[in-house]
Write a protein that holds these residues in place. Structure first.
Motif, mmCIF file in Angstrom:
data_model
loop_
_atom_site.group_PDB
_atom_site.id
_atom_site.type_symbol
_atom_site.label_atom_id
_atom_site.label_comp_id
_atom_site.label_asym_id
_atom_site.label_seq_id
_atom_site.Cartn_x
_atom_site.Cartn_y
_atom_site.Cartn_z
ATOM 1 N N SER A 127 35.149 44.285 47.755
ATOM 2 C CA SER A 127 36.358 42.393 48.067
ATOM 3 C C SER A 127 37.671 42.600 48.571
ATOM 4 O O SER A 127 37.783 42.322 48.781
ATOM 5 C CB SER A 127 36.051 42.006 47.323
ATOM 6 N N MET A 128 37.996 43.805 47.665
ATOM 7 C CA MET A 128 39.397 43.910 47.763
ATOM 8 C C MET A 128 39.560 45.014 49.301
ATOM 9 O O MET A 128 41.291 44.956 49.631
ATOM 10 C CB MET A 128 40.489 45.134 46.686
ATOM 11 N N SER A 129 38.940 45.395 50.658
ATOM 12 C CA SER A 129 38.780 45.699 51.191
ATOM 13 C C SER A 129 40.092 45.530 52.192
ATOM 14 O O SER A 129 40.492 45.851 53.220
ATOM 15 C CB SER A 129 37.949 46.079 52.436
ATOM 16 N N GLU A 130 40.097 44.100 52.618
ATOM 17 C CA GLU A 130 41.053 42.925 53.935
ATOM 18 C C GLU A 130 42.421 43.082 53.273
ATOM 19 O O GLU A 130 43.227 42.341 54.058
ATOM 20 C CB GLU A 130 40.197 42.124 54.064
ATOM 21 N N ARG A 131 42.453 43.243 51.691
ATOM 22 C CA ARG A 131 44.047 42.824 50.847
ATOM 23 C C ARG A 131 44.786 43.708 51.515
ATOM 24 O O ARG A 131 45.072 44.735 52.049
ATOM 25 C CB ARG A 131 43.505 42.298 49.576
ATOM 26 N N TRP A 132 46.309 43.300 51.514
ATOM 27 C CA TRP A 132 47.285 43.640 51.655
ATOM 28 C C TRP A 132 48.061 44.630 50.350
ATOM 29 O O TRP A 132 47.805 44.338 49.595
ATOM 30 C CB TRP A 132 48.430 42.905 52.343
ATOM 31 N N PRO A 133 48.591 45.527 50.425
ATOM 32 C CA PRO A 133 49.032 46.070 49.434
ATOM 33 C C PRO A 133 49.899 45.621 48.564
ATOM 34 O O PRO A 133 49.866 45.363 47.393
ATOM 35 C CB PRO A 133 49.907 47.751 49.648
ATOM 36 N N HIS A 134 50.688 44.148 48.625
ATOM 37 C CA HIS A 134 51.370 43.629 47.727
ATOM 38 C C HIS A 134 50.477 42.685 47.183
ATOM 39 O O HIS A 134 50.871 42.167 46.671
ATOM 40 C CB HIS A 134 52.451 42.878 48.818
ATOM 41 N N GLU A 135 49.768 42.528 47.125
ATOM 42 C CA GLU A 135 48.141 41.995 46.916
ATOM 43 C C GLU A 135 48.051 41.904 45.626
ATOM 44 O O GLU A 135 47.106 42.030 44.724
ATOM 45 C CB GLU A 135 47.605 41.178 47.753
ATOM 46 N N LEU A 136 47.999 43.825 45.657
ATOM 47 C CA LEU A 136 47.543 44.501 44.819
ATOM 48 C C LEU A 136 48.692 44.823 43.403
ATOM 49 O O LEU A 136 49.387 44.994 42.894
ATOM 50 C CB LEU A 136 47.174 45.668 45.125
ATOM 51 N N SER A 137 47.667 45.160 42.052
ATOM 52 C CA SER A 137 48.514 45.839 41.384
ATOM 53 C C SER A 137 49.071 46.949 41.418
ATOM 54 O O SER A 137 48.300 47.808 42.286
ATOM 55 C CB SER A 137 47.161 45.198 39.705
ATOM 56 N N GLY A 138 49.168 47.309 40.629
ATOM 57 C CA GLY A 138 50.454 48.749 40.381
ATOM 58 C C GLY A 138 48.976 49.511 40.103
ATOM 59 O O GLY A 138 49.147 50.549 40.928
ATOM 60 N N GLY A 139 48.011 49.479 39.175
ATOM 61 C CA GLY A 139 47.369 50.443 38.547
ATOM 62 C C GLY A 139 45.702 50.525 40.840
ATOM 63 O O GLY A 139 44.681 51.520 40.360
ATOM 64 N N GLN A 140 45.662 48.994 41.322
ATOM 65 C CA GLN A 140 45.139 48.682 42.860
ATOM 66 C C GLN A 140 45.459 49.843 43.606
ATOM 67 O O GLN A 140 44.960 50.765 44.045
ATOM 68 C CB GLN A 140 44.373 47.289 42.503
ATOM 69 N N GLN A 141 47.534 50.117 43.499
ATOM 70 C CA GLN A 141 47.627 50.148 44.651
ATOM 71 C C GLN A 141 47.515 52.264 44.369
ATOM 72 O O GLN A 141 47.105 52.885 45.847
ATOM 73 C CB GLN A 141 48.841 50.437 44.397
ATOM 74 N N GLN A 142 47.847 53.006 43.071
ATOM 75 C CA GLN A 142 47.158 53.570 42.657
ATOM 76 C C GLN A 142 45.967 54.778 42.983
ATOM 77 O O GLN A 142 45.872 55.547 43.197
ATOM 78 C CB GLN A 142 47.695 54.269 41.379
ATOM 79 N N ARG A 143 44.814 53.586 42.808
ATOM 80 C CA ARG A 143 43.343 53.888 43.868
ATOM 81 C C ARG A 143 43.333 53.635 44.835
ATOM 82 O O ARG A 143 42.736 54.822 45.341
ATOM 83 C CB ARG A 143 43.047 52.931 42.834
ATOM 84 N N VAL A 144 44.299 53.042 45.239
ATOM 85 C CA VAL A 144 43.851 53.777 46.959
ATOM 86 C C VAL A 144 44.802 54.608 47.472
ATOM 87 O O VAL A 144 43.923 55.197 48.405
ATOM 88 C CB VAL A 144 44.836 51.810 48.072
ATOM 89 N N ALA A 145 45.742 55.008 47.024
ATOM 90 C CA ALA A 145 46.405 56.315 47.712
ATOM 91 C C ALA A 145 45.371 57.613 46.466
ATOM 92 O O ALA A 145 45.426 58.445 47.591
ATOM 93 C CB ALA A 145 47.589 56.045 46.488
#
Length: 360
Positions: A127-145
């Motif tokens: 469900s997070m697929s259409e979120r923007w990076p600034h809407e994610l936590s630090g841990g979620q951003q690292q998972r995307v990377a």
């Protein structure tokens, strides 16, 4: 079989030697942690492996193919190497799905199944697929990377202090999750970090760097127990290092007569004990032949306390130079001796004899 081979790699910035004559073999499927203080050259080494910088001398080979030598240089985008930087470096104008699928070929609709598969791999809710990076936590951003780096099915994954911006609890959780993910996928990985606990937990091979040089390489447990020198000993964890006289497998020290790992050395030396090898007992038994001392200071820190003990030679055969010497001992016991208490010191296992520092 080795996935990565570094052969006499060197890199200079002006008069500064950032990396000096480093050779390292990284086995297939292994997890290697390159650890060192800031400025030790570890990130420069990682960037040369990735292809963001090029060495002044030496060769880098991946699966036997030359990535860089004196005659040729393969650019970063053709190396099949995944790279996760410290801050994730996500594109702020792209959604999570677009960030993950950035390097994939084809239209968005064709990329979608692979993007969702990668999100599942790194434990990101679809469900997070259409979120923007600034809407994610630090841990979620690292998972995307991480998912973006995995998208190309890399032969090698490079992690440049990827957990350092996270809080302590999340950092440990992310590290365990990434370690398991890489292991399950059979991906060879190199982690660069200045955090020794992180390196010991992540790696099955540890490489210590200092002033651009590779100091020691081996399994984490071996380097922790048998560091090459005093600086490495302290860098990898709490250490009790003290002068001693060696003879026939024993060391005469401030902590009494201690068995050592090398029975063939003799004369003056420095020996190492880890805190978990030392136990303190309060005793009134004057006939005890254990070394004893007096608690002169305590520093409580929750699960452990750092105790300063002034040793004496009662009941043990110590040389005069060690009489009255103070030793810092980290104590993990539930009952902590009070200042002024007399304690006996018990040693578990063998002390390690450190190599002498190089002569100037």
């Amino acid at each position: 079989m080795s996935v990565l081979e570094l052969d006499a790699i060197s890199k200079r910035y002006g008069a500064t030697r950032a990396v000096e004559n480093i050779s390292l073999s990284v086995p297939s499927g292994s997890r290697v942690a390159i650890v060192g203080a800031s400025g030790s050259g570890k990130s420069t080494l990682l960037r040369m492996i990735a292809g963001f910088e090029f060495p002044d001398a030496g060769r880098i080979l991946l699966d036997g193919a030359v990535l860089v030598d004196h005659a040729s240089e393969v650019p970063a985008h053709r190396r099949l190497i995944g790279y996760v930087p410290q801050d994730g470096a996500l594109f702020p104008h792209l959604s999570v799905a677009s960030n993950i699928g950035f390097g994939l070929q084809g239209k968005a609709g064709l990329k979608r199944p692979r993007v969702l598969e990668l999100m599942d791999m790194v434990a990101l809710d679809r469900s997070m697929s259409e979120r923007w990076p600034h809407e994610l936590s630090g841990g979620q951003q690292q998972r995307v990377a991480l998912a973006r780096a995995l998208a190309q099915r890399p032969k090698l994954m490079l992690l440049d202090e990827p957990f350092s911006a996270l809080d302590t609890a999340l950092r440990a959780t992310m590290r365990r999750g990434v370690t398991q993910l890489l292991s399950d996928a059979g991906i060879t990985a190199i982690l660069v970090t200045h955090d020794q606990a992180e390196a010991l937990s992540f790696a099955n091979q540890l490489a210590i760097m200092r002033h651009g040089k590779l100091i020691q390489v081996g399994p984490p447990e071996h380097l922790y127990r048998f560091p090459q020198d005093e600086e490495t000993a302290h860098f990898l964890g709490d250490a009790i290092v003290m002068p001693a006289q060696l003879s026939f497998g024993w060391a005469m020290s401030a902590l009494g007569k201690v068995a050592v790992s090398n029975r063939h050395l003799s004369g003056a030396a420095q020996i190492l004990l880890r805190p978990e090898q030392v136990r303190l007992d309060i005793t009134e038994q004057e006939q005890s032949d254990l070394p004893r001392g007096q608690i002169i200071d305590t520093d409580y820190s929750g699960g452990s306390s750092n105790l300063t003990v002034r040793m004496n030679s009662v009941g043990c055969d110590m040389n005069d130079a060690n009489h009255g010497m103070t030793v810092s001992i980290r104590c993990f016991q539930n009952s902590i001796p009070k200042v002024g208490s007399t304690v006996c010191v018990k040693i578990d296992g063998l002390a390690h004899v450190l190599s002498p520092p190089p002569s100037s």
